[in-house]
Design a protein around this motif. Structure first.
Motif, PDB file in Angstrom:
ATOM      1  N   SER A  34       0.775  -1.035  -0.041  1.00 49.75           N
ATOM      2  CA  SER A  34       0.022   0.065   0.003  1.00 49.75           C
ATOM      3  C   SER A  34       0.869   1.223  -0.055  1.00 49.75           C
ATOM      4  O   SER A  34       2.076   1.225   0.688  1.00 49.75           O
ATOM      5  N   ASP A  35       0.580   2.184  -0.540  1.00 48.09           N
ATOM      6  CA  ASP A  35       1.067   3.638  -0.486  1.00 48.09           C
ATOM      7  C   ASP A  35       0.507   4.282   0.796  1.00 48.09           C
ATOM      8  O   ASP A  35      -0.579   4.311   1.025  1.00 48.09           O
ATOM      9  N   ILE A  36       1.644   4.619   1.519  1.00 53.48           N
ATOM     10  CA  ILE A  36       1.273   4.767   3.007  1.00 53.48           C
ATOM     11  C   ILE A  36       1.908   6.323   3.167  1.00 53.48           C
ATOM     12  O   ILE A  36       2.810   6.772   2.347  1.00 53.48           O
ATOM     13  N   LYS A  37       1.428   7.250   4.158  1.00 51.44           N
ATOM     14  CA  LYS A  37       2.112   8.566   4.427  1.00 51.44           C
ATOM     15  C   LYS A  37       2.323   8.521   6.050  1.00 51.44           C
ATOM     16  O   LYS A  37       1.078   8.333   6.689  1.00 51.44           O
ATOM     17  N   LEU A  38       3.464   8.251   6.543  1.00 51.74           N
ATOM     18  CA  LEU A  38       3.518   8.428   7.779  1.00 51.74           C
ATOM     19  C   LEU A  38       3.470   9.984   8.509  1.00 51.74           C
ATOM     20  O   LEU A  38       4.059  10.871   7.861  1.00 51.74           O
ATOM     21  N   ILE A  39       2.613  10.111   9.311  1.00 47.97           N
ATOM     22  CA  ILE A  39       2.263  11.450   9.843  1.00 47.97           C
ATOM     23  C   ILE A  39       2.218  11.505  11.147  1.00 47.97           C
ATOM     24  O   ILE A  39       2.283  10.620  12.044  1.00 47.97           O
ATOM     25  N   PRO A  40       2.676  12.701  11.846  1.00 44.20           N
ATOM     26  CA  PRO A  40       2.556  13.007  13.425  1.00 44.20           C
ATOM     27  C   PRO A  40       1.062  12.941  13.778  1.00 44.20           C
ATOM     28  O   PRO A  40       0.255  13.188  12.850  1.00 44.20           O
ATOM     29  N   ILE A  41       0.876  12.660  15.036  1.00 41.78           N
ATOM     30  CA  ILE A  41      -0.370  12.585  15.774  1.00 41.78           C
ATOM     31  C   ILE A  41      -1.031  14.122  15.315  1.00 41.78           C
ATOM     32  O   ILE A  41      -2.244  14.090  15.317  1.00 41.78           O
ATOM     33  N   ASP A  42      -0.218  15.023  15.444  1.00 38.58           N
ATOM     34  CA  ASP A  42      -0.785  16.455  15.013  1.00 38.58           C
ATOM     35  C   ASP A  42      -1.481  16.642  13.854  1.00 38.58           C
ATOM     36  O   ASP A  42      -2.063  17.760  13.744  1.00 38.58           O
ATOM     37  N   ASP A  43      -1.180  15.994  12.772  1.00 37.43           N
ATOM     38  CA  ASP A  43      -1.627  15.815  11.699  1.00 37.43           C
ATOM     39  C   ASP A  43      -2.903  14.932  11.453  1.00 37.43           C
ATOM     40  O   ASP A  43      -3.395  14.907  10.400  1.00 37.43           O
ATOM     41  N   VAL A  44      -3.545  14.331  12.459  1.00 38.66           N
ATOM     42  CA  VAL A  44      -4.494  13.019  12.450  1.00 38.66           C
ATOM     43  C   VAL A  44      -5.792  14.023  11.858  1.00 38.66           C
ATOM     44  O   VAL A  44      -6.447  13.305  10.979  1.00 38.66           O
ATOM     45  N   ASN A  45      -5.980  15.348  12.293  1.00 36.18           N
ATOM     46  CA  ASN A  45      -7.278  16.003  12.015  1.00 36.18           C
ATOM     47  C   ASN A  45      -7.228  16.179  10.301  1.00 36.18           C
ATOM     48  O   ASN A  45      -8.174  16.064   9.688  1.00 36.18           O
ATOM     49  N   THR A  46      -6.112  16.594  10.028  1.00 34.30           N
ATOM     50  CA  THR A  46      -6.045  17.047   8.733  1.00 34.30           C
ATOM     51  C   THR A  46      -6.220  15.769   7.666  1.00 34.30           C
ATOM     52  O   THR A  46      -6.967  15.599   6.483  1.00 34.30           O
ATOM     53  N   ALA A  47      -5.401  14.619   8.002  1.00 22.85           N
ATOM     54  CA  ALA A  47      -5.607  13.329   7.340  1.00 22.85           C
ATOM     55  C   ALA A  47      -7.198  12.789   7.457  1.00 22.85           C
ATOM     56  O   ALA A  47      -7.553  12.520   6.368  1.00 22.85           O
ATOM     57  N   PHE A  48      -7.766  13.042   8.470  1.00 25.95           N
ATOM     58  CA  PHE A  48      -9.087  12.458   8.707  1.00 25.95           C
ATOM     59  C   PHE A  48      -9.890  13.174   7.615  1.00 25.95           C
ATOM     60  O   PHE A  48     -10.901  12.899   6.957  1.00 25.95           O
ATOM     61  N   LYS A  49      -9.680  14.636   7.515  1.00 26.95           N
ATOM     62  CA  LYS A  49     -10.641  15.594   6.593  1.00 26.95           C
ATOM     63  C   LYS A  49     -10.349  15.051   5.193  1.00 26.95           C
ATOM     64  O   LYS A  49     -11.298  15.062   4.385  1.00 26.95           O
ATOM     65  N   ALA A  50      -9.026  14.695   4.859  1.00 30.20           N
ATOM     66  CA  ALA A  50      -8.787  14.419   3.407  1.00 30.20           C
ATOM     67  C   ALA A  50      -9.535  12.941   3.249  1.00 30.20           C
ATOM     68  O   ALA A  50     -10.003  12.765   1.846  1.00 30.20           O
ATOM     69  N   LEU A  51      -9.528  12.038   4.097  1.00 28.77           N
ATOM     70  CA  LEU A  51     -10.370  10.876   3.945  1.00 28.77           C
ATOM     71  C   LEU A  51     -11.821  11.254   3.812  1.00 28.77           C
ATOM     72  O   LEU A  51     -12.438  10.571   2.971  1.00 28.77           O
ATOM     73  N   VAL A  52     -12.310  11.773   4.613  1.00 31.70           N
ATOM     74  CA  VAL A  52     -13.881  12.290   4.432  1.00 31.70           C
ATOM     75  C   VAL A  52     -14.095  12.814   3.054  1.00 31.70           C
ATOM     76  O   VAL A  52     -15.131  12.415   2.339  1.00 31.70           O
ATOM     77  N   GLU A  53     -13.325  13.733   2.639  1.00 32.44           N
ATOM     78  CA  GLU A  53     -13.608  14.519   1.216  1.00 32.44           C
ATOM     79  C   GLU A  53     -13.226  13.776   0.209  1.00 32.44           C
ATOM     80  O   GLU A  53     -13.478  14.017  -0.987  1.00 32.44           O
ATOM     81  N   GLY A  54     -12.725  12.304   0.260  1.00 32.32           N
ATOM     82  CA  GLY A  54     -12.015  11.483  -0.782  1.00 32.32           C
ATOM     83  C   GLY A  54     -11.019  11.991  -1.518  1.00 32.32           C
ATOM     84  O   GLY A  54     -10.490  11.571  -2.310  1.00 32.32           O
ATOM     85  N   SER A  55     -10.108  12.960  -1.029  1.00 33.42           N
ATOM     86  CA  SER A  55      -9.004  13.594  -1.557  1.00 33.42           C
ATOM     87  C   SER A  55      -7.587  12.564  -1.069  1.00 33.42           C
ATOM     88  O   SER A  55      -6.677  12.973  -1.679  1.00 33.42           O
ATOM     89  N   ALA A  56      -7.731  11.680  -0.307  1.00 37.08           N
ATOM     90  CA  ALA A  56      -6.833  11.012   0.348  1.00 37.08           C
ATOM     91  C   ALA A  56      -6.396   9.662  -0.992  1.00 37.08           C
ATOM     92  O   ALA A  56      -7.091   9.079  -1.135  1.00 37.08           O
ATOM     93  N   ASP A  57      -5.097   9.716  -1.195  1.00 41.59           N
ATOM     94  CA  ASP A  57      -4.747   8.988  -2.320  1.00 41.59           C
ATOM     95  C   ASP A  57      -3.670   7.897  -1.651  1.00 41.59           C
ATOM     96  O   ASP A  57      -3.048   7.250  -2.178  1.00 41.59           O
ATOM     97  N   VAL A  58      -3.630   7.959  -0.232  1.00 38.66           N
ATOM     98  CA  VAL A  58      -2.634   7.008   0.447  1.00 38.66           C
ATOM     99  C   VAL A  58      -3.361   6.627   1.468  1.00 38.66           C
ATOM    100  O   VAL A  58      -4.416   7.157   2.112  1.00 38.66           O
ATOM    101  N   ARG A  59      -2.760   5.734   2.274  1.00 35.87           N
ATOM    102  CA  ARG A  59      -3.207   5.090   3.683  1.00 35.87           C
ATOM    103  C   ARG A  59      -2.260   5.843   4.584  1.00 35.87           C
ATOM    104  O   ARG A  59      -0.919   5.856   4.626  1.00 35.87           O
ATOM    105  N   TYR A  60      -2.935   6.635   5.546  1.00 36.41           N
ATOM    106  CA  TYR A  60      -2.224   7.319   6.597  1.00 36.41           C
ATOM    107  C   TYR A  60      -1.838   6.333   7.796  1.00 36.41           C
ATOM    108  O   TYR A  60      -2.699   5.468   8.113  1.00 36.41           O
TER     109      TYR A  60
END
Length: 82
Positions: A34-60
């Motif tokens: 899988s394509d992943i992006k390693l994120i710090p915990i402080d970026d979890v809200n931004t990642a979640f927003k991308a998932l909800v909007e359907g703009s995420a193209d990686v697994r966070y």
């Protein structure tokens, strides 16, 4: 989120422990990743927003080492988006 490997699409589904192990063995045998992006915990809200909007193209994947130094109240606030 679908996984991609040379044009093949594998979508998530349900199954037991044996099914999951069989799938992991298949992925390992054919080098399916899988394509992943390693994120710090402080970026979890931004990642979640991308998932909800359907703009995420990686697994966070949350880097659990970034939890060090956070107190319990900070972790809760991040998890619920406060």
């Amino acid at each position: 989120m679908p996984h991609r490997s040379q044009g093949a699409r594998i979508t998530r589904g349900t199954g037991g422990r044996c099914d999951h192990q069989e799938a992991l063995d298949l992925f390992a045998a054919y080098n399916i990743v899988s394509d992943i992006k390693l994120i710090p915990i402080d970026d979890v809200n931004t990642a979640f927003k991308a998932l909800v909007e359907g703009s995420a193209d990686v697994r966070y994947v949350i880097d659990m080492a970034t939890l060090k130094g956070k107190d319990q109240d900070d972790r809760f606030a991040v998890q619920v988006g406060l």
